[in-house]
Scaffold this active site. Structure first.
Site, mmCIF file in Angstrom:
data_model
loop_
_atom_site.group_PDB
_atom_site.id
_atom_site.type_symbol
_atom_site.label_atom_id
_atom_site.label_comp_id
_atom_site.label_asym_id
_atom_site.label_seq_id
_atom_site.Cartn_x
_atom_site.Cartn_y
_atom_site.Cartn_z
ATOM 1 N N GLY A 14 0.845 -1.195 0.000
ATOM 2 C CA GLY A 14 0.000 0.000 0.000
ATOM 3 C C GLY A 14 0.870 1.231 0.000
ATOM 4 N N GLY A 16 0.661 4.520 -0.445
ATOM 5 C CA GLY A 16 0.001 5.819 -0.472
ATOM 6 C C GLY A 16 0.898 6.834 0.209
ATOM 7 N N ALA A 17 0.295 7.740 0.976
ATOM 8 C CA ALA A 17 1.075 8.777 1.655
ATOM 9 C C ALA A 17 2.021 8.177 2.691
ATOM 10 C CB ALA A 17 0.133 9.780 2.309
ATOM 11 N N GLY A 19 2.923 4.795 3.248
ATOM 12 C CA GLY A 19 3.872 3.842 2.669
ATOM 13 C C GLY A 19 4.905 4.529 1.796
ATOM 14 N N LYS A 198 -3.896 7.476 20.825
ATOM 15 C CA LYS A 198 -3.867 8.150 19.521
ATOM 16 C C LYS A 198 -5.282 8.538 19.075
ATOM 17 C CE LYS A 198 -1.330 8.730 15.385
ATOM 18 N NZ LYS A 198 -2.021 8.478 14.159
ATOM 19 N N ASN A 202 -7.302 11.401 16.839
ATOM 20 C CA ASN A 202 -7.938 10.984 15.579
ATOM 21 C C ASN A 202 -9.457 11.142 15.577
ATOM 22 O OD1 ASN A 202 -5.375 8.650 15.184
ATOM 23 N ND2 ASN A 202 -5.948 10.088 13.584
#
Length: 317
Positions: A14, A16-17, A19, A198, A202
Site C-alpha cells: 500500500g 500511499g502517503a 507507505g 492516539k 484521531n
C-alpha cells in the site's frame, strides 16, 4: 562474534502517503525496499516516487523497485502496511506472497484492534506488529507525497511466535530501522493503550474535518469548534480509562496545544471523503464505541459524530 548484519529486505504494502513517505526514507537510507502498488503502478514505475517534505526538502526515489503483483516481490523480512484499514481483509493474500519465513508485519494504521481481523488470516509463524504514525502527510497525486510536519513512528508487538525477550528484540529492530532512516521512533510497551491514546486526536480531528469541511487551523481558531474538539477528546479519554488504559494527566491538553502549532492539516479521513473512498469508520469510531460501551462507558458526542459520518459516507459512496 559480531559480524556485519545484513540489512533486511523491506516490502511496502500500500504505497500511499504513509507507505510512500516511510518507504522513500528507508530506501534513501540504503535499505532494500520493494513497493507494491495498485492504481499508481505505471506512474511510479515510470517517474519514481517524489516526497515534497517541509522538514527534509524535495526527495526523489527513481528508479523504484515497484510491483503490481505481490507474487513478483522478493521474500521480505519486514512488511510495512500503509493501506487503509478498510482493505485489511483483502491484504492477507498479498502479505502471504511477499513475506519471508518468520517475517515481521507492521501495520501503520489508525484505529482500534486493527491487527485482530488480519491476525486470523495470517499463519502463526508471522509476527504482527502495530505502528502509530505521528505525521502530517498526504498524497498529492500518483507517486507524489506532501509531508508537512512531524514523522515519528511508535512500534509495538501485537502477536506471533515470539517469547517476551524476542518480542522486545523485534520491536527494537523495527525502531532501529526507522531511526537509521532519520525518523524518530520508539517502542510501545502496550500497543492497545497507545492506540486508545492516539484516538484522542484521531476521533475529533478526522471526523470534524469531514463534518465541517475544515482543516486543523480553522478548527482551532474558532471557539465553538475548539470546544467541540475538547469535549470529544475528554470523552475518548474517559473511554480509554473505562477500558483499563492509562492516559497521562494533561494528555488531551498537550495534543490540543500541539495541534495549535501545526500547519493547516487536512486529516486522512478528509482526503478519503474528498476522493470518495470509504471512510475508516469501523476502526476509528465503531470499535472504540463498542469497547467503551462494553466497559460501561457511553461516549454520546463520539457516537453523534460517528452517526453523522456514516450518513456522509453512504451519501458519498
Amino acid at each position: 562474534m559480531m559480524g556485519a548484519v545484513a540489512k533486511p529486505t523491506i516490502g511496502i504494502i500500500g504505497t500511499g502517503a504513509i507507505g510512500g513517505f516511510y518507504g522513500v526514507m528507508l530506501a534513501r537510507a540504503g535499505f532494500d525496499v520493494h513497493f507494491l502498488l495498485r492504481s499508481e503502478f505505471c506512474a511510479v514505475a515510470e517517474n519514481g516516487l517524489q516526497v515534497n517534505s517541509a522538514p527534509h526538502g524535495s526527495l526523489t526515489l527513481n528508479p523504484v523497485q515497484a510491483y503490481s503483483n505481490a507474487q513478483d516481490m522478493p521474500p521480505c523480512d519486514w512488511l510495512l502496511v500503509g493501506a487503509k484499514t478498510t482493505s485489511n481483509a483483502d491484504l492477507a493474500p498479498a502479505i502471504l506472497r511477499a513475506a519471508a519465513p518468520n517475517a515481521k508485519v507492521l501495520l501503520l494504521q489508525n484505529g482500534l484492534d486493527v491487527e485482530d481481523s488480519l491476525r486470523e488470516l495470517l499463519p502463526d509463524s508471522l509476527h504482527l506488529l502495530g505502528g502509530l504514525c505521528y505525521i502530517c502527510v498526504h498524497r498529492e497525486g500518483p507517486g507524489v507525497v506532501t509531508h508537512q510536519a512531524l514523522g515519528a513512528v511508535h512500534v509495538g508487538y501485537h502477536s506471533g511466535p515470539a517469547d517476551e525477550s524476542t518480542r522486545t528484540a523485534i520491536v527494537e529492530e523495527g525502531v532501529g530501522l526507522f531511526r537509521s532512516a532519520g525518523i524518530d521512533s520508539q517502542a510501545m510497551a502496550n500497543l492497545h493503550q497507545a492506540r486508545w491514546q492516539k484516538l484522542v486526536w484521531n476521533i475529533p480531528y478526522n471526523g470534524l474535518s469531514v463534518l465541517l469541511g475544515a482543516s486543523t487551523t480553522p478548527l482551532m481558531a474558532d471557539a465553538d469548534s475548539g470546544e467541540m474538539v475538547k469535549a470529544l477528546m475528554a470523552e475518548v479519554v474517559q473511554g480509554a480509562i473505562a477500558c483499563g488504559h492509562d492516559v497521562p494527566p494533561g494528555y488531551a491538553e498537550h495534543l490540543f496545544m500541539m495541534t495549535e502549532k501545526m500547519p493547516a492539516y487536512w486529516p486522512s479521513m478528509y482526503h478519503d471523503f474528498l476522493h470518495k473512498r470509504p471512510l475508516e469508520l469501523q476502526a476509528i469510531y465503531a470499535r472504540p464505541l463498542a469497547a467503551a460501551k462494553a466497559a460501561g462507558c457511553e461516549m454520546p458526542r463520539v457516537e453523534a459524530l460517528y452517526r453523522s459520518l456514516r450518513f456522509i459516507d453512504r451519501r458519498n459512496a
